[in-house]
Design a protein around this motif. Structure first.
Motif, mmCIF file in Angstrom:
data_model
loop_
_atom_site.group_PDB
_atom_site.id
_atom_site.type_symbol
_atom_site.label_atom_id
_atom_site.label_comp_id
_atom_site.label_asym_id
_atom_site.label_seq_id
_atom_site.Cartn_x
_atom_site.Cartn_y
_atom_site.Cartn_z
ATOM 1 N N SER A 18 34.863 39.865 36.720
ATOM 2 C CA SER A 18 35.088 38.644 35.933
ATOM 3 C C SER A 18 36.150 38.864 34.867
ATOM 4 C CB SER A 18 33.776 38.192 35.286
ATOM 5 O OG SER A 18 33.327 39.118 34.305
ATOM 6 N N LEU A 19 36.173 40.063 34.299
ATOM 7 C CA LEU A 19 37.190 40.379 33.299
ATOM 8 C C LEU A 19 38.580 40.392 33.929
ATOM 9 C CD1 LEU A 19 37.428 41.063 30.304
ATOM 10 C CD2 LEU A 19 37.270 43.482 30.921
ATOM 11 N N LEU A 20 38.700 40.926 35.125
ATOM 12 C CA LEU A 20 39.977 40.901 35.836
ATOM 13 C C LEU A 20 40.410 39.467 36.120
ATOM 14 C CD1 LEU A 20 42.253 42.373 37.356
ATOM 15 C CD2 LEU A 20 40.736 42.469 39.368
ATOM 16 N N SER A 21 39.464 38.619 36.468
ATOM 17 C CA SER A 21 39.763 37.205 36.713
ATOM 18 C C SER A 21 40.261 36.515 35.442
ATOM 19 C CB SER A 21 38.518 36.490 37.239
ATOM 20 O OG SER A 21 38.803 35.164 37.620
ATOM 21 N N VAL A 45 44.937 36.746 42.436
ATOM 22 C CA VAL A 45 43.864 37.612 41.932
ATOM 23 C C VAL A 45 42.787 36.773 41.250
ATOM 24 C CG1 VAL A 45 43.300 39.410 40.260
ATOM 25 C CG2 VAL A 45 45.327 39.645 41.703
ATOM 26 N N MET A 46 43.207 35.803 40.433
ATOM 27 C CA MET A 46 42.245 34.961 39.733
ATOM 28 C C MET A 46 41.345 34.217 40.724
ATOM 29 S SD MET A 46 42.951 31.770 37.112
ATOM 30 C CE MET A 46 43.682 30.778 38.436
ATOM 31 N N VAL A 47 41.955 33.579 41.710
ATOM 32 C CA VAL A 47 41.176 32.801 42.682
ATOM 33 C C VAL A 47 40.321 33.723 43.551
ATOM 34 C CG1 VAL A 47 41.334 31.241 44.661
ATOM 35 C CG2 VAL A 47 42.840 30.911 42.702
ATOM 36 N N GLY A 48 40.880 34.870 43.950
ATOM 37 C CA GLY A 48 40.132 35.784 44.797
ATOM 38 C C GLY A 48 38.914 36.355 44.102
ATOM 39 N N THR A 49 39.078 36.818 42.876
ATOM 40 C CA THR A 49 37.940 37.375 42.139
ATOM 41 C C THR A 49 36.909 36.298 41.811
ATOM 42 O OG1 THR A 49 39.271 37.152 40.110
ATOM 43 C CG2 THR A 49 39.189 39.321 41.150
ATOM 44 N N ALA A 50 37.389 35.103 41.460
ATOM 45 C CA ALA A 50 36.456 34.009 41.181
ATOM 46 C C ALA A 50 35.652 33.641 42.425
ATOM 47 C CB ALA A 50 37.217 32.796 40.658
ATOM 48 N N SER A 51 36.272 33.713 43.580
ATOM 49 C CA SER A 51 35.566 33.401 44.831
ATOM 50 C C SER A 51 34.462 34.421 45.090
ATOM 51 C CB SER A 51 36.557 33.384 45.998
ATOM 52 O OG SER A 51 37.539 32.376 45.813
#
Length: 471
Positions: free
Chosen positions: A376-379, A334-340
């Motif tokens: 961004s908050l989810l990331s 999730v972190m990498v996906g949202t950051a992408s």
């Protein structure tokens, strides 16, 4: 099902509510951190622009943003204070054994907190009362204090991942080297990673408010600037965050093999390890994921023959259970996906700005920007799950297991319920105040408001002149 239940934290009985409470309060408090660190920086950008260019709308933005920052600072003070008490109440094993080391960064953080509080009060009170540039530099102290306080907390957290600077004999700390505790092996990269995350979250969240206004047709200089400043800050930080994150992943590979194995879901040590997209870890096997052959080994060591340690290389009594592995892996995805997604948005902004040199008014771009703050908050939250849950079953890696750190007496559920009630009231109160402020500012507009350091609006000046003439 709760996160702690997924972790299988059932013995001792206090472990489940302690984990739930700590996870909730940390998850709440971390939302406020970007506004203490990065939002005040954006406020200063507007103030600097206003002072250097005579931009009265920029000064008005800075003044209004400072009031928002003050409200969020007050809420952060409450949630941060609760966290401090929780360390002693919920985790006496940690504070009793390693408080002389772990508590040192928090002592430094306390100094920065008081410095930030003092200068925040001066800055808010100083509008129209202090000369422009001295007032500006009181805001600089606020921002730097926020950075220092965040760095101190990161020092404590990174020390739990890679403890250093202590001498332990017979299970007790007999010597502490404060500099090595603070500047431990994980400190610098974790600090830079968190600071960039703060600028990204604050930038996209604030820009999202003004993106919504732009979509509704409020396209004057005030709203364009309110979007442009925070979004530009976030867009600049986004590619830097990818570089730092990639470096941190290799640091974890070298120094925290158990966490890396959880991130990549690696049951057995070997080479040519695939990168798994999605999936869960059940009975020691990876299921339902999409494998990318050899990619995990390439990312770890730049070649497919790189050896990655699996869970077979970890002693069974300190091996993370299947639920922990699944949670860490999915949170990392999730972190990498949202950051992408945010990086693509930042590149889209750069392309549109390069072509026209103005705030993009493409409706789909503005819609994407309006929701970017939540993304961004989810990331941010998922990144903290990777950091904290990925350390399990350790509280201090190699030194203290979480089950040995928790309080072992009393019923912690009533305490957790009380904290939930307090945080609900504080959060609801903060949202009410912010909505009230926004509604009042919308009614006031931007042209008929007296601007700090600048001339009064024309209508007000005409009114004063007319009154003098009548007299």
């Amino acid at each position: 099902m709760t996160l702690s239940a997924l972790l299988g934290a059932v013995d001792p009985p206090q472990l489940l509510p302690a984990r739930e409470q700590m996870a909730f309060t940390l998850g709440f408090h971390i939302i406020l951190v970007p506004f203490g660190v990065a939002f005040t920086f954006m406020m200063l950008i507007c103030q600097y622009r206003g002072l250097r260019r005579g931009d009265q709308q920029a000064l008005l933005l800075a003044q209004r943003w400072s009031k928002v920052a003050a409200v969020l600072f007050a809420v952060g003070a409450v949630s941060g204070t609760v966290l401090t008490f929780e360390l002693g109440l919920l985790w006496p094993g940690l504070m009793g054994k390693y408080g002389s080391a772990f508590g040192f960064p928090f002592a430094i953080e306390g100094l920065f907190f008081f410095l930030e509080a003092i200068f925040m009060a001066i800055y808010i009170y100083g509008w129209k009362r202090l000369p422009p540039w001295p007032h500006f530099f009181t805001g600089v102290v606020v921002t730097l204090s926020g950075v220092g306080g965040t760095a101190s907390v990161i020092a404590a957290n990174s020390w739990m991942n890679q403890p250093a600077g202590i001498l332990v004999k017979n299970g007790r700390v007999v010597d502490v080297i404060p500099s090595k505790v603070f500047f431990n092996g994980a400190f610098w990269w974790e600090m830079v990673h968190m600071l960039l995350a703060a600028y990204i979250v604050a930038g996209f969240m604030v820009a999202g408010v003004y993106a919504w206004d732009l979509l509704k047709g409020r396209r004057d200089h005030y709203h364009r600037l309110g979007f442009l400043v925070p979004f530009t800050v976030a867009a600049i930080a986004m590619p830097l965050q990818f570089l730092v994150g990639d470096t941190i992943a290799r640091q974890v590979f070298d120094r925290e093999p158990a966490k890396f194995a959880a991130i990549e879901m690696v049951p057995t040590t070997g080479t040519h390890i695939p990168e798994i997209l999605g999936g869960v870890y059940i009975d020691g096997e990876v299921r339902y994921g999409i494998p990318l052959p050899g990619v995990a080994s390439i990312l770890a060591g730049f070649r497919p023959s790189t050896t990655i340690k699996g869970f077979d290389a970890i002693s069974p009594d300190v091996r993370p259970d299947d639920a922990v592995v699944s949670v860490v892996h999915l949170a990392f995805d999730v972190m990498v996906g949202t950051a992408s997604l945010l990086l693509l948005l930042a590149l889209w902004f750069a392309w549109l700005w390069w072509r026209r040199r103005e705030v993009p008014m493409n409706p789909w771009f503005l819609r994407s920007s309006a929701v970017a703050g939540l993304v961004s908050l989810l990331s941010l939250e998922s990144g903290w799950v990777v950091t904290e849950v990925g350390r399990q079953p350790w509280t201090v890696v190699g030194l203290l297991l979480t089950r040995d750190a928790v309080a072992t007496q009393g019923n912690l559920w009533p305490l957790f319920a009380t904290v939930l009630a307090i945080y609900f009231c504080v959060g609801a109160g903060a949202l009410f105040v912010l909505r009230t402020m926004r509604r009042r500012w919308a009614e006031e507009g931007t042209d008929a408001v007296a601007v700090p350091y600048g001339p009064r609006p024309a209508a007000a000046m005409n009114g004063r002149t007319s009154g003098a003439d009548d007299a």
